[in-house]
Design an enzyme around this catalytic site. Structure first.
Site, PDB file in Angstrom:
ATOM      1  CG  PHE A 195      46.250  38.264  47.581  1.00  0.00           C
ATOM      2  CD1 PHE A 195      46.225  37.351  46.549  1.00  0.00           C
ATOM      3  CD2 PHE A 195      47.375  38.327  48.382  1.00  0.00           C
ATOM      4  CE1 PHE A 195      47.298  36.502  46.308  1.00  0.00           C
ATOM      5  CE2 PHE A 195      48.448  37.483  48.167  1.00  0.00           C
ATOM      6  CZ  PHE A 195      48.427  36.570  47.129  1.00  0.00           C
ATOM      7  CB  CYS A 196      43.048  43.983  48.666  1.00  0.00           C
ATOM      8  SG  CYS A 196      43.987  43.555  50.156  1.00  0.00           S
ATOM      9  NE  ARG A 197      44.976  47.414  42.919  1.00  0.00           N
ATOM     10  CZ  ARG A 197      45.855  48.012  42.144  1.00  0.00           C
ATOM     11  NH1 ARG A 197      46.384  47.346  41.112  1.00  0.00           N
ATOM     12  NH2 ARG A 197      46.229  49.256  42.378  1.00  0.00           N
TER      13      ARG A 197
END
Length: 260
Positions: free
Chosen positions: A53-55
């Site tokens: 998700f962060c990527r």
């Protein structure tokens, strides 16, 4: 027009020590206020460098780098609370400056002075599975290296000591900031009008996100029975021994290498 309420007190982030540790092996620790000392900044507080998700969020905002940095004259940085996997995150997804927040000061600020932790209870929330399926359709993959419990968020900070203009607080794993809202906040702060092309790109990305999320909700709605094996498994999280609690809709099957 973006008018979201900002709950974080500026003093909570101003003096947080952060380390620029991916600069050709030379580390330099400064107070956070140095980031926006001379120009406003977008500060993305990520949960885990290996988190898919962060990527995904990093890629979305990297696509806005020309608008935010070059046209608006702002800085864009990411904050991490662990170094593991940060080099890959920076090279392959963010392609910008990353600071290490050892004290987890930004994460505490987003929680009003305390760390906000995501637990396995998040797996029974429809919003998580919607986010999960949205990410699956984005094609961005992650891993289980590091601690993925601590929730993150995003700040748009004014130059100098003028305060925080916008904040996004991650409430559920994968609850990423909307690029069009962040762009509007940056435009209001800098006085630089967004071109139709800039807004079209941001709104197009948001529409694509919402479409992927809706497809996730549709998939969940067509299933009727939960299964403990449907929940993601991770080496960095102690999974409960008992089956996952029953929920109204069945969560889609997750591949361990792509969850959280």
């Amino acid at each position: 027009m973006t008018t979201a309420k900002v709950n974080t007190q500026y003093e909570a982030i101003r003096d947080i020590p952060v380390t620029d540790f991916l600069n050709d092996g030379q580390q330099q620790t400064v107070k956070a206020q140095e980031i926006w000392k001379t120009q406003p900044a977008v500060v993305i507080v990520i949960r885990r460098p290996g988190c898919q998700f962060c990527r995904e969020e990093a890629r979305i905002f990297h696509a806005q780098r020309e608008t935010i940095e070059e046209k608006m004259g702002m800085r864009m940085v990411c904050i991490v609370h662990e170094k593991e996997g940060s080099d890959i995150f920076q090279k392959d997804f963010w392609k910008g400056q990353v600071y290490f927040d050892e004290s987890k000061g930004f994460y505490k600020a987003l929680g009003g002075g305390r760390l906000r932790m995501g637990s396995w209870e998040q797996l029974i929330k429809p919003a998580f599975w919607s986010n999960f399926l949205r990410n699956k359709r984005s094609g961005v993959k992650g891993n289980f290296e590091g601690n993925g419990h601590i929730l993150g968020g995003l700040y748009v900070v004014k130059a100098g000591d003028e305060g925080i203009a916008y904040e996004h607080v991650e409430k559920v794993w994968g609850d990423i900031a909307q690029a069009d809202q962040v762009l509007e906040a940056c435009s209001q702060l800098t006085g630089v009008a967004l071109s139709p092309e800039d807004m079209a790109q941001a709104k197009g990305e948001r529409a694509a996100l919402e479409e992927r999320m809706q497809k996730g909700r549709d998939v969940a709605a067509t299933s009727t029975k939960p299964n403990a094996c449907d929940a993601p498994t991770a080496t960095n999280t102690a999974a409960p021994a008992a089956p996952a609690p029953a929920v109204a809709a069945r969560a889609p099957t997750a591949e361990p290498s792509q969850a959280l």
